[in-house]
Design a protein around this motif. Structure first.
Motif, mmCIF file in Angstrom:
data_model
loop_
_atom_site.group_PDB
_atom_site.id
_atom_site.type_symbol
_atom_site.label_atom_id
_atom_site.label_comp_id
_atom_site.label_asym_id
_atom_site.label_seq_id
_atom_site.Cartn_x
_atom_site.Cartn_y
_atom_site.Cartn_z
ATOM 1 N N ALA A 137 38.745 36.922 43.092
ATOM 2 C CA ALA A 137 38.057 37.604 41.855
ATOM 3 C C ALA A 137 37.813 36.878 40.681
ATOM 4 O O ALA A 137 36.806 36.896 40.075
ATOM 5 N N TYR B 148 39.282 47.577 32.224
ATOM 6 C CA TYR B 148 39.430 45.818 32.451
ATOM 7 C C TYR B 148 37.897 45.487 32.040
ATOM 8 O O TYR B 148 37.800 44.125 32.149
ATOM 9 N N SER B 149 36.787 46.143 31.624
ATOM 10 C CA SER B 149 36.035 45.247 31.007
ATOM 11 C C SER B 149 36.124 45.083 29.497
ATOM 12 O O SER B 149 36.945 45.710 28.927
ATOM 13 N N LYS C 52 27.873 50.086 48.946
ATOM 14 C CA LYS C 52 29.553 50.006 48.944
ATOM 15 C C LYS C 52 29.831 51.585 49.291
ATOM 16 O O LYS C 52 30.967 51.402 49.903
ATOM 17 N N ASP D 200 32.129 54.407 43.287
ATOM 18 C CA ASP D 200 31.101 53.314 42.922
ATOM 19 C C ASP D 200 29.706 53.967 43.145
ATOM 20 O O ASP D 200 29.625 55.103 43.497
ATOM 21 N N PHE E 38 41.834 39.370 29.622
ATOM 22 C CA PHE E 38 42.123 38.364 30.261
ATOM 23 C C PHE E 38 42.180 36.931 29.287
ATOM 24 O O PHE E 38 42.801 36.094 29.920
ATOM 25 N N ARG F 198 28.175 49.193 31.651
ATOM 26 C CA ARG F 198 28.361 50.343 32.625
ATOM 27 C C ARG F 198 29.573 51.019 32.345
ATOM 28 O O ARG F 198 30.096 52.160 32.702
ATOM 29 N N THR G 72 33.898 48.245 35.940
ATOM 30 C CA THR G 72 32.554 48.038 36.321
ATOM 31 C C THR G 72 32.067 46.975 35.188
ATOM 32 O O THR G 72 32.738 46.351 34.361
ATOM 33 N N GLY H 119 34.026 46.382 42.552
ATOM 34 C CA GLY H 119 33.406 44.781 42.935
ATOM 35 C C GLY H 119 34.634 43.984 43.114
ATOM 36 O O GLY H 119 35.803 44.350 43.669
ATOM 37 N N ASN H 120 34.505 42.569 42.703
ATOM 38 C CA ASN H 120 35.467 41.631 42.869
ATOM 39 C C ASN H 120 37.023 42.077 42.484
ATOM 40 O O ASN H 120 37.941 41.921 43.177
ATOM 41 N N LEU H 121 36.916 42.513 41.284
ATOM 42 C CA LEU H 121 38.276 42.687 40.365
ATOM 43 C C LEU H 121 38.986 44.148 40.968
ATOM 44 O O LEU H 121 39.902 44.216 41.638
#
Ligand SMILES: NC(=O)c1ccc[n+]([C@@H]2O[C@H](COP(=O)([O-])OP(=O)(O)OC[C@H]3O[C@@H](n4cnc5c(N)ncnc54)[C@H](O)[C@@H]3O)[C@@H](O)[C@H]2O)c1
Ligand SMILES: NC(=O)c1ccc[n+]([C@@H]2O[C@H](COP(=O)([O-])OP(=O)(O)OC[C@H]3O[C@@H](n4cnc5c(N)ncnc54)[C@H](O)[C@@H]3O)[C@@H](O)[C@H]2O)c1
Lengths: 207, 207
Positions: A93, B172-173, B117, B112, B190, B153, B149, B88-90
């Motif tokens: 990720a 997390y966005s 997906k 999602d 992050f 979004r 997302t 998604g990836n994360l």
């Protein structure tokens, strides 16, 4: 010496300023920046005072100038080459996330010890055996290592990275690492966010 | 009110105590716990004082007792049902990570809006359309939402989660979210880890 909490807030100011820039703002008032970051305007002034005077009285801050000044003062206005060790769920990720490169942290090497993973390609990078880390650090000028191995392999990964010559480590595993005094280790803890939310909800219900 | 920095340290004490327990320790001296967490022993005493008296003079702390006391005081000694929005990836990495459930945070729903997906299975969970979030929150007793997302979004995902009745959000966005006053939002950044390491290396080189 600048406290970690200040660095965390500076990173947040940059995140918010970059969002404002993306939306077309040229200036931002210290009240708006403070409200968006849930801090006092005086806290922002205190944090920036480590680097100089930035606010314009009655106007606030020039968005572009402030982004540049914070990044320059923290030494993050250049490209830092990184190596990622442990190409599992989290590692993949992180490798696929374009924002790191966009922000100046370019992951140029992906390492694993699993023969089934070695040779795989993720976001244009070929996964290489951890034993080749030393050559890669020298050839590519890698300075920072990211550890995304299981907890019981993190110390081994750290030893490889240090022997290869990296100066800093970001450890995503819950392992406590033993490293020489001149190596910087940042621990990434995913749980305190869960604890904070659970605690706030619990507290809310009791009041 | 307990400051976020204290909650973060308490989460770290639990992480270290659980590692000591895994390795078979029954007691730990306040010096050892402090050294492992890079804080002063007096800071640990101050943090724990919010909840009561724990240390035993001359011995230190009973590992198992202290884990239970911190978790109980923070309200994290029970299971919290979570929903993840944005597979998604994360999102996939978080869904596959068993430690969350082990620590009491059970992700029981994955949502999602991408038709390719929806219907996919990740770690035993079927990915479901975000429109069915409201039913799932009610049926499964979901209290916390995780947003993974894309940045543009995230606000929409937050609106869905709030309308469905969750009480807390872990975002997390990098988007700043607008939510009602009684909803707790934790931002996961992050980048400050990268900034801290880059800054420490830069500072080291200048001295
Ligand atoms: N997945 C998450 O969302 C998440 C969240 C929080 C923390 N973490 C932590 O991140 C770490 C990675 O988690 P994951 O879910 O990606 O695990 P994973 O098992 O999917 O991946 C681990 C990878 O490390 C590799 N590896 C093992 N030993 C190695 C070594 N000595 N050198 C190089 N590579 C090695 C494995 O081959 C594998 O590819 C763990 O320590 C975990 O606790 C993960
Ligand atoms: N990948 C990382 O390592 C990483 C690191 C830091 C931050 N983040 C942040 O985490 C977020 C997710 O990153 P990613 O790399 O997994 O992105 P991604 O593009 O791989 O995944 C995003 C997912 O969200 C889904 N989605 C889009 N709109 C939605 C909506 N309205 N409702 C439900 N689902 C929706 C997409 O279909 C996709 O499956 C981003 O905001 C990113 O900035 C990711």
């Amino acid at each position: 010496h600048i406290p970690k909490a200040t660095i965390k807030r500076l990173a947040m100011y940059v995140q918010v300023l970059e969002t404002l820039k993306r939306e077309g703002s040229q200036v931002v008032s210290s009240e708006l920046l403070a409200r968006t970051c849930s801090v006092n305007p005086s806290q922002i002034r205190k944090d920036l005072a480590y680097f100089g005077e930035f606010g314009v009285r009655g106007v606030g801050y020039h968005v572009q100038d402030l982004i540049y000044s914070i990044k320059h003062s923290l030494g993050v206005d250049r490209v830092w080459k990184c190596a990622l060790v442990g190409v599992g769920n989290l590692g993949k990720a992180l490798l696929r996330h374009q924002d790191f490169k966009f922000r100046g942290f370019d992951i140029v090497g992906a390492f694993d010890c699993d023969p089934f993973k070695i040779g795989e390609e993720i976001s244009g990078l070929e996964v290489v055996c951890t034993r080749r880390l030393k050559d890669a650090v020298k050839e590519l000028g890698i300075e920072i290592g990211l550890i995304t191995t299981p907890v019981n392999r993190a110390q081994r990964a750290a030893n490889f990275l240090i022997e290869a010559g990296v100066k800093g480590i970001i450890n995503y595993s819950p392992a406590m690492l033993t490293v020489p005094a001149d190596i910087y280790v940042e621990y990434v803890d995913f749980f305190h966010h869960f604890y904070s939310v659970a605690f706030s909800i619990t507290l809310d219900r009791h009041q």
